[in-house]
Each structure stands twice: as structure tokens, then as C-alpha cells.
Design an enzyme around this catalytic site. Structure first.
Site: not given
Ligand code: GRF
Length: 203
Positions: A176, A11-13, A87-90, A106
Site C-alpha cells: 500500500e 495514518g501510515s498511508n 471507516l464512516k459512510l460519506i 483497499h
Molecule cells: C489500510 O490498510 C487501508 O488499506 C485501509 O485502512 C488501512 C489504513 O491504515 N483502507 P493506515 O491508517 O494508513 O495505517
């Protein structure tokens, strides 16, 4: 603008979006969705009193189906969905209900190093093994094919001096955390236009 963020793990993003000063007057994160009920991202969300929802394609006592989620999202008037590590298909029906309103981040420069199986460290290992000198991050619209929708924004980083894929991962994650809030801000300000199948970001 009401936002939902889909996550799977750390969840860092999500945190970058919550903490971004420039977004405070523009967005409201009203839902965080994951396929894992015990993910770190839920802890981050709960501290900010954001509603958390676990989704699954199978019947289970602590999770919802995407059809249930659709109703909740309409009720919450969600106008942007951000996929950040989901990571799951929507299901296609869910995606078409929010056409043009789902974006994904990504951890590479698409269209390279994308597609099925290209997630998490797999991406950075593939970049490292390819001997590429630059990588980066991409934010794109989501359609029914993995990592296929129109590219909204990208930022590159020099990796010519790295000794491991972990170093690449760290550099990309830093990018990101700036690129995603920047892109969400532009969407919230209505500064994204599509001309001739290219996405233009207005100043
Ligand atoms: C990120 O590297 C994003 O680009 C990818 O999954 C990762 C998620 O990281 N799709 P976080 O959970 O936001 O730390």
C-alpha cells in the site's frame, strides 16, 4: 494539486504520501479528516502543520458536519480526496460534489474481499481463511457503494507461505505504501484515462 486525506487511525498511508519524494513537487496535503479527534494520523499531520478536521453526523462541540467540510474544501481548492482507512459512510451529496475526485485504498484485490464489513483485519482474516495464495492492494475511485468504483491500480503479493493473517496484513501494508503514492502521482500528472469503463494508466 491540493489534497485532503481521510483517515481513522494509524495514518501510515498518510505518512507514505507525506514522505514520498516523487510527490513533493506535485501535491500539497492541505487537510486531514477523521471521525476520531484523537487518532495517530492527526499527530502525524500536526507535525507537518497540516490542518486537521474531525467530522461527525451528530452535533458535537469538536466536530464538523460534511456540509461544513464541503465549504472548507472549496475554499482550500481541494482537487483530490484520498480515503486511507476512513471507516464512516460519506454522505452521497458530498461524494457527488467531488465526483471522480475521491479515491480509496483497499487492502485486498477487489472485487474480492470488499464490501460492507470488509475493513482492517477483517479483510486479512477473510483472505487467510479463504486459503488464497495471493492478495494485494487496490486503489479505486469512490462512488456511493462500498468498494465499488472503477479500479485504478492494483498490486499483488504472494502469501502462499504465511502462517497468520497478521503476516498477510504486514505484506499488504508494505505494498500500500508504494501503490498509493504511485497512483496519486499518476493522477497529479494527469496520466489516468477512462476508456470503456476501464482505467488506463499512461507512462
Ligand atoms: C489500510 O490498510 C487501508 O488499506 C485501509 O485502512 C488501512 C489504513 O491504515 N483502507 P493506515 O491508517 O494508513 O495505517
Amino acid at each position: 494539486m491540493n489534497l485532503a486525506v481521510f483517515v481513522s487511525g494509524r495514518g501510515s498511508n498518510l505518512k507514505a504520501l507525506i514522505d514520498a519524494e516523487e510527490l513533493k513537487s506535485l501535491i500539497n496535503i492541505v487537510a486531514v479528516v477523521s471521525n476520531k479527534s484523537d487518532c495517530l494520523a492527526f499527530e502525524i499531520a500536526k507535525k507537518k502543520s497540516i490542518d486537521c478536521f474531525t467530522v461527525s453526523n451528530e452535533v458535537s462541540s469538536d466536530s464538523l458536519f460534511f456540509t461544513d467540510l464541503l465549504e472548507i474544501f472549496l475554499e482550500k481548492k481541494i482537487s483530490l480526496i484520498v480515503l486511507a482507512g476512513f471507516l464512516k459512510l460519506i454522505p452521497a451529496e458530498f461524494i457527488s460534489s467531488f465526483e471522480g475526485k475521491i479515491i480509496n485504498i483497499h487492502p485486498a484485490l477487489l472485487p474480492s474481499f470488499g464490501g460492507k464489513g470488509m475493513f482492517g483485519m477483517n479483510v486479512h482474516k477473510a483472505v487467510f481463511n479463504s486459503s488464497a495464495k495471493i492478495t494485494g492492494a487496490t486503489v479505486h475511485f469512490v462512488d456511493s457503494i462500498y468498494d465499488n468504483g472503477l479500479i485504478i491500480s492494483q498490486e499483488a503479493v504472494d502469501i502462499s507461505d504465511v502462517d497468520s493473517y497478521e503476516e498477510i496484513a504486514e505484506r499488504v501494508l508494505n505494498i500500500e505504501h508504494k501503490l498509493l503514492p504511485f497512483t496519486v502521482k499518476k493522477i497529479a500528472e494527469n496520466k489516468i484515462v477512462i476508456i470503456n469503463k476501464r482505467v488506463k494508466i499512461l507512462d
